[in-house]
Design an enzyme around this catalytic site. Sequence first.
Site, PDB file in Angstrom:
ATOM      1  N   GLY A  50       0.824  -1.193   0.000  1.00  0.00           N
ATOM      2  CA  GLY A  50       0.000   0.000   0.000  1.00  0.00           C
ATOM      3  C   GLY A  50       0.863   1.250   0.000  1.00  0.00           C
ATOM      4  O   GLY A  50       2.053   1.213   0.321  1.00  0.00           O
ATOM      5  N   CYS A  51       0.256   2.371  -0.370  1.00  0.00           N
ATOM      6  CA  CYS A  51       1.024   3.614  -0.494  1.00  0.00           C
ATOM      7  C   CYS A  51       1.501   4.137   0.860  1.00  0.00           C
ATOM      8  O   CYS A  51       2.681   4.490   1.021  1.00  0.00           O
ATOM      9  CB  CYS A  51       0.209   4.660  -1.234  1.00  0.00           C
ATOM     10  SG  CYS A  51      -1.482   4.887  -0.634  1.00  0.00           S
ATOM     11  N   TYR A  52       0.604   4.189   1.842  1.00  0.00           N
ATOM     12  CA  TYR A  52       1.029   4.644   3.168  1.00  0.00           C
ATOM     13  C   TYR A  52       2.132   3.755   3.751  1.00  0.00           C
ATOM     14  O   TYR A  52       3.147   4.260   4.243  1.00  0.00           O
ATOM     15  CB  TYR A  52      -0.165   4.665   4.129  1.00  0.00           C
ATOM     16  CG  TYR A  52      -1.078   5.857   4.029  1.00  0.00           C
ATOM     17  CD1 TYR A  52      -0.591   7.161   4.063  1.00  0.00           C
ATOM     18  CD2 TYR A  52      -2.464   5.689   3.956  1.00  0.00           C
ATOM     19  CE1 TYR A  52      -1.439   8.258   4.002  1.00  0.00           C
ATOM     20  CE2 TYR A  52      -3.327   6.779   3.896  1.00  0.00           C
ATOM     21  CZ  TYR A  52      -2.816   8.058   3.918  1.00  0.00           C
ATOM     22  OH  TYR A  52      -3.660   9.149   3.867  1.00  0.00           O
ATOM     23  N   THR A  54       4.336   1.895   2.222  1.00  0.00           N
ATOM     24  CA  THR A  54       5.592   2.012   1.481  1.00  0.00           C
ATOM     25  C   THR A  54       6.454   3.126   2.049  1.00  0.00           C
ATOM     26  O   THR A  54       7.641   2.935   2.350  1.00  0.00           O
ATOM     27  CB  THR A  54       5.315   2.265  -0.016  1.00  0.00           C
ATOM     28  OG1 THR A  54       4.692   1.116  -0.585  1.00  0.00           O
ATOM     29  CG2 THR A  54       6.606   2.551  -0.768  1.00  0.00           C
TER      30      THR A  54
END
Length: 245
Positions: A50-52, A54
Site C-alpha cells: 500500500g502507499c502509506y 511504502t
Amino acid sequence: ESSRRRGAKRHAPRIVDLSADFRLSPEAVYGLTEFTRPRLADADLVANPGCYPTAALLALIPLAQLGLIDLSREIIIDAASGVTGAGRNPKRELLFGEVTEDYRAYSIGNTHRHLAELKQSLAREGGFTGDVVFTPHLLPVKRGILETIHVPLTRVLDQATAEGLYSATYDGEPCIRIMHGTLPSLKDVVYRNRVAIGVSEVVDVRRPRLTVIAAIDNLVKGAAGQAIQNMNVMLGLPETAGLAC
C-alpha cells in the site's frame, strides 16, 4: 525439479497484485522492492504494498534493523494523502468543492486498514514488535503523500549521523532519495517512482526522538510504479525500465 530453477520453463502466470488481498498472506512475496528484492526474482505472486506503508516502512526499517527504536514507546505517524489515494469511486466528501480549502483526519484511533500491513512488514523486515499509532489525513491536492514520523530512540542521534545512516542503507538505490540539510516535500516526488526521506533531531525532550519525513507519489511508488519496479526484478529487466525515479 522446481519450475523456479534457472532456465526452467514457466507455465503459470506471474502476478503483481495491487489489491490488499495478499499483503498479509504467506502465499505472496511482499513487494517492498528495496528490502525483498532477493525474493522477487523467483516469485510467482507478489503483493504490491500500500502507499502509506511504502513510505513509512522505507523510513522506519533502517532504524529498526539497527535496534535504534525504543520498544517501550510508540512510533507516531501522521500521514497526509492527496485525494487520489481514496480511489476512483465518486463520493461527495471527495468532490473538489468539499476538499479544497480544507484539511482533515480520518480513520482515527488506529483503525486504518493499512496498519496491520505496516506492522507485519516492520516486524518481518526490521524486527520491530512495538506499538505504532497511525493517523491519516486528507490533503486538498490531487496526488502525493507526506508522512511525519516521530520515532522514539534508544540513544541520541544528531541529524548528520541519522542522515549518514540512511545514506548508507540506501546507497545505490535508484528510487530512494535521502535529503541532507533539508526536508522533502511533495514537489520532490510527484510523477516519480521515488521516496524522499529527510530527518530532524528533536530538541527539548527528556528522552531521545527523531522526526523522519517521507514523501511519495501515491500513484507511482505507492502503486503502479512500484508494481513495474517489482515486475522488472521478476523478469530480470533493468529495475528502473519504464520508470522515472
